[in-house]
Scaffold this motif. Structure first.
Motif, mmCIF file in Angstrom:
data_model
loop_
_atom_site.group_PDB
_atom_site.id
_atom_site.type_symbol
_atom_site.label_atom_id
_atom_site.label_comp_id
_atom_site.label_asym_id
_atom_site.label_seq_id
_atom_site.Cartn_x
_atom_site.Cartn_y
_atom_site.Cartn_z
ATOM 1 N N ALA A 12 16.338 -2.995 5.180
ATOM 2 C CA ALA A 12 15.285 -2.532 5.940
ATOM 3 C C ALA A 12 15.010 -1.540 5.319
ATOM 4 O O ALA A 12 15.943 0.105 5.241
ATOM 5 C CB ALA A 12 15.625 -2.852 6.737
ATOM 6 N N GLY A 13 13.792 -0.828 5.176
ATOM 7 C CA GLY A 13 13.813 0.398 4.631
ATOM 8 C C GLY A 13 13.244 0.783 2.923
ATOM 9 O O GLY A 13 12.629 2.033 2.897
ATOM 10 N N ARG A 65 2.051 -0.612 3.800
ATOM 11 C CA ARG A 65 3.608 -0.279 2.870
ATOM 12 C C ARG A 65 3.286 -1.290 1.111
ATOM 13 O O ARG A 65 4.704 -1.064 0.342
ATOM 14 C CB ARG A 65 4.474 -1.636 3.655
ATOM 15 C CG ARG A 65 4.528 -0.927 5.049
ATOM 16 C CD ARG A 65 5.435 -2.005 5.647
ATOM 17 N NE ARG A 65 4.768 -3.293 5.739
ATOM 18 C CZ ARG A 65 5.472 -4.571 5.039
ATOM 19 N NH1 ARG A 65 7.271 -4.034 5.037
ATOM 20 N NH2 ARG A 65 5.820 -5.765 5.263
ATOM 21 N N SER A 83 8.626 0.264 2.347
ATOM 22 C CA SER A 83 9.087 0.082 3.973
ATOM 23 C C SER A 83 9.546 -1.510 3.805
ATOM 24 O O SER A 83 8.709 -1.375 5.165
ATOM 25 C CB SER A 83 8.251 0.823 4.813
ATOM 26 O OG SER A 83 8.090 1.943 4.063
ATOM 27 N N ASN A 85 10.478 -4.902 5.363
ATOM 28 C CA ASN A 85 11.658 -5.495 6.932
ATOM 29 C C ASN A 85 11.952 -6.615 6.838
ATOM 30 O O ASN A 85 11.531 -7.566 5.623
ATOM 31 C CB ASN A 85 11.030 -4.980 8.301
ATOM 32 C CG ASN A 85 9.949 -5.298 7.882
ATOM 33 O OD1 ASN A 85 9.584 -6.815 8.045
ATOM 34 N ND2 ASN A 85 8.408 -5.226 8.046
ATOM 35 N N SER A 126 18.846 -5.979 7.410
ATOM 36 C CA SER A 126 19.109 -5.162 8.308
ATOM 37 C C SER A 126 19.981 -4.243 8.911
ATOM 38 O O SER A 126 21.331 -4.349 7.801
ATOM 39 C CB SER A 126 18.536 -6.129 9.693
ATOM 40 O OG SER A 126 19.469 -7.164 10.630
#
Length: 126
Positions: A12-13, A65, A83, A85, A126
């Motif tokens: 994530a990110g 994004r 970014s 997710n 995550s």
């Protein structure tokens, strides 16, 4: 013919870039894009590019994004995922839609895209 590649796992990110190689007819009359399908969900529009002028359109969920670009000489399309997710986890499909005019608005309806390549899995942890 459409050939997608570049899927994989990202945290994530993080970022990932998908590629789509097109072969066959000239692409000037086509819109090319990406759809995605998560387990248990319907296929959804991610974004697309009007090949003739590079105009793009994105789903609200990825706007800001994700970025679609093209290399006309190589007949390649790219999807830059930034970014990322966990909700971006899905199989991503490269798609294309022939249009009768270079001024046709980019459709956000998945069924508008009559050409589809095999999918590539993107997993965001995550």
């Amino acid at each position: 013919q459409l050939q997608a590649s570049g899927g994989g796992e990202v945290q994530a990110g993080g970022s990932l870039r998908l590629s789509c190689a097109a072969s066959g007819r000239p692409l000037s009359s086509y819109h090319m894009g990406w759809l995605r399908q998560a387990p248990g969900k319907e296929r959804e529009f991610v974004g697309a590019i009007r090949w003739s002028d590079g105009r793009t359109n994105y789903a609200d969920s990825v706007k800001g994004r994700f970025t679609i670009s093209r290399d006309n000489a190589k007949k390649m399309m790219y999807l830059q995922l930034d970014s990322a997710n966990p909700e971006d986890t899905a199989v991503y499909y490269c798609v294309a839609r022939w249009t009768s005019s270079t001024k046709v608005v980019i459709s956000i309806v998945p069924s508008s895209y009559g050409y589809r390549g095999q999918g590539t899995q993107v997993t965001v942890s995550s």
